[in-house]
Write an enzyme that holds these catalytic residues in place. Sequence first.
Site, PDB file in Angstrom:
ATOM      1  N   LYS A  14       0.833  -1.216   0.000  1.00 45.28           N
ATOM      2  CA  LYS A  14       0.000   0.000   0.000  1.00 45.28           C
ATOM      3  C   LYS A  14       0.866   1.265   0.000  1.00 45.28           C
ATOM      4  O   LYS A  14       0.601   2.205  -0.741  1.00 45.28           O
ATOM      5  CB  LYS A  14      -0.933   0.027   1.230  1.00 45.28           C
ATOM      6  CG  LYS A  14      -1.918  -1.131   1.275  1.00 45.28           C
ATOM      7  CD  LYS A  14      -2.942  -0.969   2.387  1.00 45.28           C
ATOM      8  CE  LYS A  14      -2.375  -1.016   3.783  1.00 45.28           C
ATOM      9  NZ  LYS A  14      -1.796  -2.327   4.173  1.00 45.28           N
ATOM     10  N   ARG A  89      -9.769   0.540   8.737  1.00 47.06           N
ATOM     11  CA  ARG A  89      -9.387  -0.831   9.074  1.00 47.06           C
ATOM     12  C   ARG A  89     -10.492  -1.560   9.830  1.00 47.06           C
ATOM     13  O   ARG A  89     -10.325  -2.732  10.171  1.00 47.06           O
ATOM     14  CB  ARG A  89      -8.139  -0.804   9.953  1.00 47.06           C
ATOM     15  CG  ARG A  89      -6.830  -1.084   9.191  1.00 47.06           C
ATOM     16  CD  ARG A  89      -5.721  -0.893  10.185  1.00 47.06           C
ATOM     17  NE  ARG A  89      -4.511  -1.593   9.926  1.00 47.06           N
ATOM     18  CZ  ARG A  89      -3.426  -1.015   9.408  1.00 47.06           C
ATOM     19  NH1 ARG A  89      -3.464   0.225   8.979  1.00 47.06           N
ATOM     20  NH2 ARG A  89      -2.314  -1.701   9.296  1.00 47.06           N
ATOM     21  N   ARG A 146      -0.737  -9.415  13.409  1.00 48.47           N
ATOM     22  CA  ARG A 146      -1.260  -8.413  12.462  1.00 48.47           C
ATOM     23  C   ARG A 146      -2.101  -9.079  11.371  1.00 48.47           C
ATOM     24  O   ARG A 146      -3.124  -8.541  10.954  1.00 48.47           O
ATOM     25  CB  ARG A 146      -0.108  -7.610  11.856  1.00 48.47           C
ATOM     26  CG  ARG A 146       0.409  -6.562  12.831  1.00 48.47           C
ATOM     27  CD  ARG A 146       1.816  -6.169  12.535  1.00 48.47           C
ATOM     28  NE  ARG A 146       1.925  -5.325  11.366  1.00 48.47           N
ATOM     29  CZ  ARG A 146       3.049  -5.230  10.636  1.00 48.47           C
ATOM     30  NH1 ARG A 146       4.111  -5.957  10.940  1.00 48.47           N
ATOM     31  NH2 ARG A 146       3.088  -4.412   9.616  1.00 48.47           N
TER      32      ARG A 146
HETATM   33  P1  AMP Z   1       0.573   0.355   9.041  1.00 43.24           P
HETATM   34  O1  AMP Z   1       1.764   1.224   8.838  1.00 43.24           O
HETATM   35  O2  AMP Z   1      -0.608   0.778   8.223  1.00 43.24           O
HETATM   36  O3  AMP Z   1       0.886  -1.115   8.885  1.00 43.24           O
HETATM   37  O4  AMP Z   1       0.130   0.557  10.568  1.00 43.24           O
HETATM   38  C1  AMP Z   1       0.982   0.248  11.640  1.00 43.24           C
HETATM   39  C2  AMP Z   1       0.173   0.092  12.923  1.00 43.24           C
HETATM   40  O5  AMP Z   1      -0.484   1.327  13.225  1.00 43.24           O
HETATM   41  C3  AMP Z   1      -0.932  -0.949  12.868  1.00 43.24           C
HETATM   42  O6  AMP Z   1      -0.458  -2.262  13.140  1.00 43.24           O
HETATM   43  C4  AMP Z   1      -1.865  -0.437  13.961  1.00 43.24           C
HETATM   44  O7  AMP Z   1      -1.359  -0.716  15.254  1.00 43.24           O
HETATM   45  C5  AMP Z   1      -1.788   1.071  13.760  1.00 43.24           C
HETATM   46  N1  AMP Z   1      -2.796   1.547  12.780  1.00 43.24           N
HETATM   47  C6  AMP Z   1      -2.551   2.080  11.548  1.00 43.24           C
HETATM   48  N2  AMP Z   1      -3.701   2.413  10.933  1.00 43.24           N
HETATM   49  C7  AMP Z   1      -4.696   2.081  11.794  1.00 43.24           C
HETATM   50  C8  AMP Z   1      -6.100   2.155  11.733  1.00 43.24           C
HETATM   51  N3  AMP Z   1      -6.741   2.634  10.647  1.00 43.24           N
HETATM   52  N4  AMP Z   1      -6.811   1.733  12.804  1.00 43.24           N
HETATM   53  C9  AMP Z   1      -6.191   1.252  13.914  1.00 43.24           C
HETATM   54  N5  AMP Z   1      -4.868   1.124  14.033  1.00 43.24           N
HETATM   55  C10 AMP Z   1      -4.102   1.543  12.981  1.00 43.24           C
END
Ligand code: AMP
Length: 191
Positions: A14, A89, A146
């Site tokens: 992404k 999410r 995750r």
């Molecule tokens: P990412 O960089 O998108 O993989 O996000 C890293 C971490 O941030 C995730 O594993 C969650 O702990 C938190 N996170 C990111 N986006 C969200 C979201 N929309 N809702 C809840 N937690 C989020």
Amino acid sequence: MLNIVLFGPPGSGKGTQSELIVKKYGLLHLSTGDLLRKHRGEGTDLGKLAQEYMDQGNLVPDAVVIKMVEDRIATESTAKGFIFDGFPRTVNQAQALDQMLLKYDLTITAMLSLEVEFSELRIRLRERGKTSGRKDDQDDAKIENRIKVYNQETTPVATYYEHQQKYVRIKGVGSIESIFQFITHELDALK
Ligand code: AMP
């Protein structure tokens, strides 16, 4: 105006594809993962609250993330369009996003879903962990959590957009350029 949700499991590409989309279409990139990491880096209250959830690979509570996105949209409401990366999410977040866009007379144009096998994601995340400095990429148990959280809490978001006929599948394997070509093919048709 294009407002795109770029959807897919952790490690599906992404972030990489968002950068290319931003360059070609001039959309504003809104990544909740990046915003949360920025808060952590700056040691804000929000960052401190999010830390524990992020390090375990759990979702940060909806109310916190929704408020953060709302604030960001409010400061950028004149943007040419948004690309939402890593948000929504949960179905709750997807509903909240529709509500907040409505305030500006905007809607989501499409949700592009990057489809990648879980076995491939595990390999990619471990590889990324070697250089990303992200704790959540460096530990097999956190990676598995995750993926579990994605399956349980995030996949219903796909159904939410499917019901709105906005769900577009993108094959997320192959070269970065070939995946981007699939994406531009879809986005050009929507413009
Ligand atoms: P990412 O960089 O998108 O993989 O996000 C890293 C971490 O941030 C995730 O594993 C969650 O702990 C938190 N996170 C990111 N986006 C969200 C979201 N929309 N809702 C809840 N937690 C989020």
